[in-house]
Design a protein around this motif. Structure first.
Motif, short mmCIF file in Angstrom:
data_model
loop_
_atom_site.label_atom_id
_atom_site.label_comp_id
_atom_site.label_asym_id
_atom_site.label_seq_id
_atom_site.Cartn_x
_atom_site.Cartn_y
_atom_site.Cartn_z
N GLU A 139 0.84 -1.19 0.00
CA GLU A 139 0.00 0.00 0.00
C GLU A 139 0.88 1.24 0.00
N GLU A 140 0.52 2.17 -0.85
CA GLU A 140 1.23 3.44 -0.91
C GLU A 140 0.64 4.35 0.16
N ASP A 141 1.21 4.30 1.35
CA ASP A 141 0.67 5.08 2.46
C ASP A 141 1.48 6.35 2.72
N GLY A 142 2.33 6.71 1.80
CA GLY A 142 3.13 7.91 1.96
C GLY A 142 4.47 7.65 2.63
N ALA A 143 4.63 6.47 3.21
CA ALA A 143 5.91 6.14 3.83
C ALA A 143 6.94 5.90 2.73
N PRO A 144 8.14 6.40 2.93
CA PRO A 144 9.16 6.19 1.89
C PRO A 144 9.57 4.74 1.78
#
Length: 152
Positions: free
Chosen positions: A105-110
């Motif tokens: 999931e692209e949760d904004g974490a790098p």
């Protein structure tokens, strides 16, 4: 390395060569060789490298669990990889597994840094291969990638 990977498409050859060297270094417990191989791998195109390595991981997981992959199977793969290398980071291995299975999931974490991804990919691959050669898996992964791109 004696294998030139001539049978693979040109863009995949440096990925196969560097990743094979990294997996060999993990198997041999050779940290210096692993550092060298992962530096090479981390310097390659991240999209291509991620696609090839991720597809290879997924195929190995599927091969090991022909009746379907469960959450317990993923946990076992994570634990096996982390136990197999002294400084393996469980979060990076989990990130690689999630990406390979298409559930990242692209949760904004790098994303982890390229060198960490390269090193942990080698550790994960070495564990999933369980002593088998990696050569056939490169061909299988590239066939799978080609098939999926033709069907898109």
């Amino acid at each position: 390395m004696t294998d030139t990977w001539r049978h693979l498409p040109a863009p995949a050859r440096p990925i196969a060569a560097a990743a094979t060297a990294a997996v060999t270094a993990v198997r041999d417990g050779d940290t210096a060789a692993l550092d060298e191989a992962t530096a090479t791998l981390a310097g390659l195109d991240p999209a291509q490298t991620g696609l090839v390595l991720g597809t290879t991981v997924r195929l190995l997981l599927e091969d090991g669990h022909p009746d379907g992959l469960t959450a317990d199977d993923v946990r076992a793969a994570l634990a096996g990889a982390v136990r197999s290398w002294p400084d393996a980071d469980p979060q990076v291995v989990l990130w690689l597994l999630a990406g390979a299975l298409g559930v990242l999931e692209e949760d904004g974490a790098p994303a982890p840094k390229p060198d960490a991804l390269a090193r942990h990919s080698a550790v994960l691959l070495a564990d999933l291969l369980a002593g088998r050669g990696i050569g056939p898996w490169w061909a299988a992964a590239l066939s799978e990638i080609e098939r999926s791109q033709l069907n898109d």
